[in-house]
Write a protein that holds these residues in place. Sequence first.
Motif, mmCIF file in Angstrom:
data_model
loop_
_atom_site.group_PDB
_atom_site.id
_atom_site.type_symbol
_atom_site.label_atom_id
_atom_site.label_comp_id
_atom_site.label_asym_id
_atom_site.label_seq_id
_atom_site.Cartn_x
_atom_site.Cartn_y
_atom_site.Cartn_z
ATOM 1 N N SER A 88 23.341 28.502 -33.545
ATOM 2 C CA SER A 88 24.135 28.722 -32.338
ATOM 3 C C SER A 88 25.273 27.724 -32.192
ATOM 4 C CB SER A 88 23.224 28.657 -31.098
ATOM 5 O OG SER A 88 23.961 28.867 -29.923
ATOM 6 N N VAL A 89 25.005 26.449 -32.422
ATOM 7 C CA VAL A 89 26.029 25.422 -32.178
ATOM 8 C C VAL A 89 27.180 25.514 -33.177
ATOM 9 C CG1 VAL A 89 26.462 22.943 -32.056
ATOM 10 C CG2 VAL A 89 24.399 23.904 -31.016
ATOM 11 N N LEU A 94 32.824 27.195 -33.752
ATOM 12 C CA LEU A 94 33.918 27.874 -34.442
ATOM 13 C C LEU A 94 34.594 28.884 -33.526
ATOM 14 C CD1 LEU A 94 32.268 28.428 -37.935
ATOM 15 C CD2 LEU A 94 34.279 27.032 -37.475
ATOM 16 N N ALA A 95 33.781 29.675 -32.830
ATOM 17 C CA ALA A 95 34.346 30.686 -31.933
ATOM 18 C C ALA A 95 35.101 30.029 -30.782
ATOM 19 C CB ALA A 95 33.233 31.582 -31.402
ATOM 20 N N ALA A 96 34.528 28.970 -30.214
ATOM 21 C CA ALA A 96 35.174 28.297 -29.086
ATOM 22 C C ALA A 96 36.490 27.657 -29.510
ATOM 23 C CB ALA A 96 34.234 27.242 -28.508
ATOM 24 N N TYR A 97 36.524 27.078 -30.702
ATOM 25 C CA TYR A 97 37.764 26.458 -31.182
ATOM 26 C C TYR A 97 38.857 27.512 -31.361
ATOM 27 C CZ TYR A 97 41.053 24.231 -34.374
ATOM 28 O OH TYR A 97 42.199 23.759 -34.971
ATOM 29 N N ALA A 98 38.477 28.659 -31.940
ATOM 30 C CA ALA A 98 39.455 29.727 -32.135
ATOM 31 C C ALA A 98 39.989 30.229 -30.794
ATOM 32 C CB ALA A 98 38.818 30.868 -32.931
ATOM 33 N N PRO A 155 26.947 33.073 -25.647
ATOM 34 C CA PRO A 155 28.005 33.005 -24.629
ATOM 35 C C PRO A 155 28.068 31.658 -23.918
ATOM 36 C CG PRO A 155 26.879 35.112 -24.502
ATOM 37 C CD PRO A 155 26.105 34.265 -25.466
ATOM 38 N N PHE A 156 26.913 31.099 -23.583
ATOM 39 C CA PHE A 156 26.893 29.792 -22.915
ATOM 40 C C PHE A 156 27.448 28.705 -23.832
ATOM 41 C CE2 PHE A 156 24.698 25.758 -22.206
ATOM 42 C CZ PHE A 156 25.067 25.489 -20.902
ATOM 43 N N MET A 161 31.596 24.773 -25.235
ATOM 44 C CA MET A 161 32.439 24.140 -26.251
ATOM 45 C C MET A 161 33.917 24.444 -26.022
ATOM 46 S SD MET A 161 30.537 22.288 -28.041
ATOM 47 C CE MET A 161 31.890 21.812 -29.122
ATOM 48 N N HIS A 162 34.227 25.595 -25.456
ATOM 49 C CA HIS A 162 35.615 25.931 -25.176
ATOM 50 C C HIS A 162 36.248 24.890 -24.250
ATOM 51 C CE1 HIS A 162 38.771 28.075 -22.781
ATOM 52 N NE2 HIS A 162 39.139 28.455 -23.986
#
Length: 279
Positions: A88-89, A94-98, A155-156, A161-162
């Motif tokens: 998850s992390v 990766l998704a949050a950075y993008a 999602p959380f 991280m976003h």
Amino acid sequence: MSAQSHPGRQRTTWLIFIGLCLFTFVNLMPLLWAVLTSLKDPRDAFTIPPTLIFEPTLKYHIEVWTENDFVFYLMNSLIVSAGTVFISVPAGSLAAYAISRIPRRSAGPILSALFTIRMFPHMLLAIPFFVMGTFLDMIDTYPLLILALVAINQPFTIWLMHGFFLEIPRDLDEAAAIDGCSNWQAFRIVILPLAKPGMTVAALFSLLLSYNEFLFALVLTGTDTKTLPVAIAAFGGEDISSWSLSAAGAIGIMLPIVVVMLLLQRHLVRGLTAGAVKG
């Protein structure tokens, strides 16, 4: 003026302190009651008025750890929790950075969709996962439960991280690109080390959510992968004479998380503080 306002501020501080103490006491009462119940014999646990002076016993704690496969269920919980965190992390980061590096007009709908998914009732998602697991013959396996927990926790993790990645200036990405770094190298070498406090917080929350998950563990596991929350529910909860055993099991399931939180408390506070302060 300051001399007159000082007693008022001091009185307000004391009122806030007393209020917080009362709030903490109310929240800790169930835990304290469980500890006392786990140390009592059943005949002392349900007396009216409550028995506050009694001869404590560790009989039920010993029974939980030695005679009820508690260690086996604990290992299942740790395997599932570790697998969830390790998937998850990194994926969420990766998704949050993008998402943090695309225009806000495009990022907004994505974050709103993730937030909507997070609000879905777990039962609404548990049934499709059960059907899928049955079709793939994966019921009572670690991968199915881990993937399900990653799906509901992702999602959380992305939202958390976003916020941390938004605090990292985009100038660092551009400087890394000028130095010849690819997007992946800029993320791994420059951005990721700065986001470590956020990753620590995300890992701890993912650990808590997966370790305490009951519904998905109940639906998707069996005898081989049953986790502690599901196992504790069968520790004589309906039999009053076994409530001391149930209380000892509740204390036992809490101890590993308490130890982890105490060891990582400094990193947790640092991460939450870093995510709350802008600039």
